[in-house]
Enzyme design. Structure first.
Site, PDB file in Angstrom:
ATOM      1  N   HIS A 164      11.220  -4.401   6.864  1.00 22.46           N
ATOM      2  CA  HIS A 164      11.554  -3.711   8.015  1.00 22.46           C
ATOM      3  C   HIS A 164      13.262  -3.523   8.448  1.00 22.46           C
ATOM      4  O   HIS A 164      13.549  -3.454   9.616  1.00 22.46           O
ATOM      5  CB  HIS A 164      10.822  -4.386   9.382  1.00 22.46           C
ATOM      6  CG  HIS A 164       9.481  -4.344   9.396  1.00 22.46           C
ATOM      7  ND1 HIS A 164       8.604  -5.302   8.850  1.00 22.46           N
ATOM      8  CD2 HIS A 164       8.637  -3.306   9.945  1.00 22.46           C
ATOM      9  CE1 HIS A 164       7.313  -4.859   8.774  1.00 22.46           C
ATOM     10  NE2 HIS A 164       7.254  -3.752   9.454  1.00 22.46           N
ATOM     11  N   TRP A 177      -4.668  -0.300  17.286  1.00 19.88           N
ATOM     12  CA  TRP A 177      -3.480   0.688  17.339  1.00 19.88           C
ATOM     13  C   TRP A 177      -4.170   2.139  17.734  1.00 19.88           C
ATOM     14  O   TRP A 177      -3.580   3.185  17.197  1.00 19.88           O
ATOM     15  CB  TRP A 177      -2.745   0.793  15.762  1.00 19.88           C
ATOM     16  CG  TRP A 177      -2.304  -0.288  15.373  1.00 19.88           C
ATOM     17  CD1 TRP A 177      -2.083  -1.445  16.345  1.00 19.88           C
ATOM     18  CD2 TRP A 177      -1.669  -0.654  14.466  1.00 19.88           C
ATOM     19  NE1 TRP A 177      -1.337  -2.414  15.753  1.00 19.88           N
ATOM     20  CE2 TRP A 177      -1.193  -2.199  14.561  1.00 19.88           C
ATOM     21  CE3 TRP A 177      -1.657  -0.201  12.920  1.00 19.88           C
ATOM     22  CZ2 TRP A 177      -0.265  -2.757  13.621  1.00 19.88           C
ATOM     23  CZ3 TRP A 177      -0.777  -0.846  12.005  1.00 19.88           C
ATOM     24  CH2 TRP A 177      -0.157  -2.329  12.610  1.00 19.88           C
ATOM     25  N   GLY A 203       0.780  -1.201  -0.246  1.00 22.48           N
ATOM     26  CA  GLY A 203       0.036   0.143  -0.237  1.00 22.48           C
ATOM     27  C   GLY A 203       0.859   1.177  -0.149  1.00 22.48           C
ATOM     28  O   GLY A 203       0.761   2.018  -0.776  1.00 22.48           O
ATOM     29  N   SER A 204       1.513   1.459   1.142  1.00 23.35           N
ATOM     30  CA  SER A 204       2.365   2.532   1.008  1.00 23.35           C
ATOM     31  C   SER A 204       3.694   2.722   0.550  1.00 23.35           C
ATOM     32  O   SER A 204       4.319   1.836   0.277  1.00 23.35           O
ATOM     33  CB  SER A 204       2.627   3.052   2.658  1.00 23.35           C
ATOM     34  OG  SER A 204       3.213   1.994   3.333  1.00 23.35           O
ATOM     35  N   HIS A 208      -4.313  -7.658   4.318  1.00 19.11           N
ATOM     36  CA  HIS A 208      -3.015  -7.822   4.874  1.00 19.11           C
ATOM     37  C   HIS A 208      -2.799  -8.030   6.547  1.00 19.11           C
ATOM     38  O   HIS A 208      -3.607  -7.373   7.185  1.00 19.11           O
ATOM     39  CB  HIS A 208      -2.107  -6.532   4.509  1.00 19.11           C
ATOM     40  CG  HIS A 208      -0.773  -6.614   4.894  1.00 19.11           C
ATOM     41  ND1 HIS A 208       0.250  -7.580   4.446  1.00 19.11           N
ATOM     42  CD2 HIS A 208       0.039  -6.009   5.975  1.00 19.11           C
ATOM     43  CE1 HIS A 208       1.264  -7.399   4.965  1.00 19.11           C
ATOM     44  NE2 HIS A 208       1.112  -6.511   5.880  1.00 19.11           N
TER      45      HIS A 208
END
Length: 813
Positions: A749, A616, A487-488, A696
């Protein structure tokens, strides 16, 4: 048998917290580490910055009232406390042995390499810390792991940190270590087929004993050993061990550590059990020589009785929530403390007051959200009334101190007492906060509640997958092993600068949005050049995948300075969900439409799912979570419908936190999975068969929730898999997962760029298990935190590897 202490040691303090935020009110720790990684600061400069952050944190805790000896915890970490312990006991993976110094320690560069990876050497796997939004690094323990007390190469080890506080500030702090049972339960074998790390307990305990002796020699009177694994029954969390084995490990560990190391004195021991109930473990710990045991009385039950073995010990009551941000109902908490004290006095134990968990999970100070005139600072969208309901870390320290004072002073006791005017004022102020929350407008909205009450089972159902698969194949016409991203795309310095200028009023809304449209055009063009099959718009306009939606939904607010550590240097600002939730207007539609207008290839509409928005965010605690999830799901359902109506044929609703909220007790898990699955399906089940729904998941133990993931009924599910080298494939093979699946082949990551050969190897392993007709090729997660210098070659390798494996599949036919 306990070796008598020859030096009198102080009793456990009346008030304490289990830990304090590590990143700093202005994220000083994040900036220091990232400057080192970027080469803008050397190790000595970085060490100085981190030392200053620790010094200010200790001073703040003392100023807030934690004045007794050992009341201030020493729990600072450069990156992660589990990694710190692994380094301290010599559990550094062999692939990083070239970084290990002569005495077994790591300098900052070596420590960073283990955490973030280096060249072809993958970092330690990362996964969630119990049911929180913090993520820890998973130690690798094999038969060849030689435990030993390593030297402290950087001066950031537990002995050095204690000495730093004592010599530099005159503070006798309480060192905090991950306990040995939790450390081994959270570890994994160094290689497939290795015995469970818990079998190495006997080898590890002498190293702990040696470390405790070193801390006592340095002057430590108390040491805190965190054992959150004791609140999670193995059937729900640690599938390879039994409850009996865990409790026997506790008995073995604390019988051994309750004695002295090689005839030396040791500090007194506090064993903590945060994140749930641990009454079974309390029975065992009471029979050992530990001097204090902590109970989480926010998540866990109050005991009906206490074991006689607690005589002479301190029972530390976690009655202030370290995991949430709402002000404590002091009157209710005081009543719990008084009941516990009555039980404790019956067995000869003392009661101390503490937080339920470390304050790692909350921001530093709610006072930073208001200016001198009491109004919210720029960037904070919470109403002043709601700010008055909140307690961040500093306010929670104040609550702990106030409760300890109230308990000691007898305030609120039944019968005639000498209640001080100050004590009654404290309780009355707390009562007023609770009353304000109950009565405030916006907390309960009739139209929102009526819509939830009117839901039918059919609202969470779609047609058969086979019908949808055929319709989507015809509509999208994708090649085998279609490639996409999550996505990002990178949030560049230019994007952040434009957002900051817009927030300050230096850039008009029209100018800001034009800059974001230009960024989207660049991202779409890049994806076309790379050869990706299903594109994304890159999310340039979004500050955060949850905060962005919270800013557009009624019932939410956001802070300006409410930063919380997620992992390493990664920080987030969780929104605050304080009232009933609805969507006043479309949120993402125009951005997705713009991206789709730039390309003939399908562009995914990108939404964050209801469970992840809850996980979150700081969520209200005055309503059942299932009902709150349904409200959020209906708001997203409206957004999904508008995306489909705007011509977006692929819609991704991310649920990376689905596993994160899974209760730690197996008996509580079915109910959670039922309402969380229903919330996702409420959000996504209103679309036509030809509209492809993606989801996801990341940092999930896929096998533990694979049944629930299947019940989500998404057409395509992408999951984290690269860092664990496709361990998830075993669960997929065992269940024959029947829908589209994209196990990640690029670990985002880490700053490493995976080679084409590495990606091809992972993808080739996947096609041996997954029907190639169902297999998608994608990174592990979004690319927001990476730079284009890493992203472009990594995606080039991903696309090339997909082409290589497609060609090999074609040759098989």
């Amino acid at each position: 048998m306990t070796t008598p202490q020859t030096t009198p040691l102080p009793p456990f303090p009346a008030a304490t917290v289990l830990g304090y935020p590590r990143v700093g009110p202005a994220r000083e720790g994040k900036r220091a580490l990232e400057a080192f990684w970027a080469g803008r600061a050397d190790a000595a400069t970085t060490a100085g910055e981190l030392a200053g952050l620790r010094r200010r944190g200790r001073a703040r805790l003392a100023a807030l009232g934690l004045g007794e000896q050992a009341a201030v915890p020493s729990d600072a970490s450069r990156y992660d406390a589990v990694l710190d312990l692994a380094v301290a006991v010599g559990a550094v993976p062999a692939r990083f042995s070239h970084h290990v110094r002569r005495g077994g320690g790591l300098d900052l560069a070596g420590y960073s390499a283990v955490a973030r990876g280096e060249g072809e050497h993958a970092p330690l796997e990362m996964t969630k810390w119990f049911d929180t939004n913090y993520h820890y690094l998973v130690p690798e323990i094999g038969p060849g792991t030689r435990f030993h007390l390593a030297d402290d190469a950087t001066g950031d080890g537990p002995v050095a940190l204690f000495a730093e506080a004592l010599s530099g500030q005159g503070l006798h702090t309480r060192p905090v270590l991950v306990g040995p049972v939790t450390f081994l339960l959270l570890s994994k074998g160094a290689a497939a087929g290795d015995p469970h790390p818990l079998t190495r307990l006997g080898d590890l305990l002498p190293v702990y004993a040696e470390l405790l002796a070193a801390l006592r020699r340095a002057g430590a009177a108390w040491v805190q050993l965190d054992e959150p694994a004791l609140v999670a029954d193995p059937a729900g969390t640690f599938a390879e061990v039994t409850t009996g084995q865990v409790l026997e490990a506790v008995r073995t560990a604390y019988t051994a550590l309750g004695g002295a190391a090689a005839g030396e004195e040791r500090p007194q021991l506090l064993v903590t059990t945060p994140y749930g109930g641990a009454l079974e473990a309390l029975e065992v710990l009471a029979q050992t020589a530990v001097e204090a045991v902590h109970l989480d009385l926010v998540r866990g039950p109050e005991p009906d009785a206490l074991p006689a073995g607690l005589a002479g010990k301190a029972l530390v009551a976690g009655v202030v929530d370290g995991h949430g941000i709402w002000r404590t109902d002091l009157r209710s908490a005081l009543a719990r403390l008084q009941r516990l004290r009555a039980l404790a006095e019956g067995v000869g134990a003392r009661v101390g007051v503490a937080t339920s968990t470390s304050l790692l999970h909350v921001p530093h100070d709610v006072a930073l959200e208001t200016g001198p005139d009491g109004t919210p600072v720029p960037g904070c969208t919470l109403p002043p009334e709601v700010l008055g309901w909140l307690a961040f870390a500093d306010q929670k320290v104040g609550e702990v101190v106030a409760l300890a004072d109230l308990l000691a002073g007898g305030a609120g006791d039944a019968g005639p007492t000498d209640r001080s005017e100050a004590a009654e004022g404290t309780l009355a102020a707390s009562d007023a906060v609770q009353r304000s929350r109950r009565e405030s407008a916006g907390v309960r909205v009739a139209s929102v509640r009526e819509r939830v009450a009117a839901l039918r089972p059919s609202d969470a159902e779609r047609g058969p997958y086979a019908e949808r698969e055929a319709a989507q194949a015809a509509a999208l016409d994708l090649p085998p092993l279609p490639t996409t991203t999550i996505g990002s795309f990178p949030q560049t310095r230019e994007i952040r600068a434009a957002r900051a200028a817009h927030t300050r009023g230096q850039l008009s809304t029209e100018e800001y949005e034009e800059a974001m449209r230009a960024e989207i055009a660049d991202v779409v063009a890049l994806q076309e050049r790379l050869g990706l099959d299903v594109l994304v718009h890159g999310e340039a306009e979004r500050n955060d995948m949850v905060q962005y939606f919270a800013e557009h939904l009624a019932g939410f607010g956001v802070t300006a300075h409410g930063w919380v550590q997620s992992y390493g240097s990664r920080c987030v600002r969780p929104p605050v969900l304080w009232g009933d939730v609805s969507r006043p207007a479309p949120i993402t539609v125009r951005w997705a439409q713009h991206a789709q207008s730039l390309t003939p290839r399908p562009v995914k509409g990108m939404l964050t799912g209801p469970v992840t928005i809850l996980a979150w965010s700081f969520v209200r605690d005055d309503e059942p979570l299932a009902d709150v999830a349904a409200q959020v799901a209906l708001a997203l359902r409206d957004e999904v419908a508008d995306l489909e109506a705007a011509g977006i044929g692929v819609i991704q609703v991310d649920e990376p936190a689905l596993r994160e909220l899974l209760p730690l007790r197996a008996a509580d898990q079915p109910a959670y999975l039922d309402w969380s699955v229903r919330a996702f399906r409420l959000a996504t089940s209103g679309v036509a068969p030809a509209t492809q729904v993606h989801t996801h998941l990341c940092y999930s133990e896929f096998g533990e929730v694979i049944g629930a993931i299947e019940r989500l009924d998404a057409d395509v599910t992408s999951i984290e898999a690269a860092r664990s080298r496709m361990e998830v494939l075993a669960a997929i093979a065992a269940t024959g997962y029947p829908r589209g699946i994209g196990p990640g082949v690029y670990d985002i990551h880490s700053p490493r760029v995976p080679s084409q050969a590495e990606v091809t190897e992972l993808l080739s392993a996947a096609v041996e298990v997954v029907d190639p007709r169902l297999l998608w090729v994608n990174p592990d997660c979004g690319l927001k935190t990476r730079g284009y210098a890493e992203v472009v070659p990594s995606l080039e390798h991903l696309v090339a590897a997909a082409g290589e494996v497609r060609a090999s599949l074609a040759q098989r036919v």
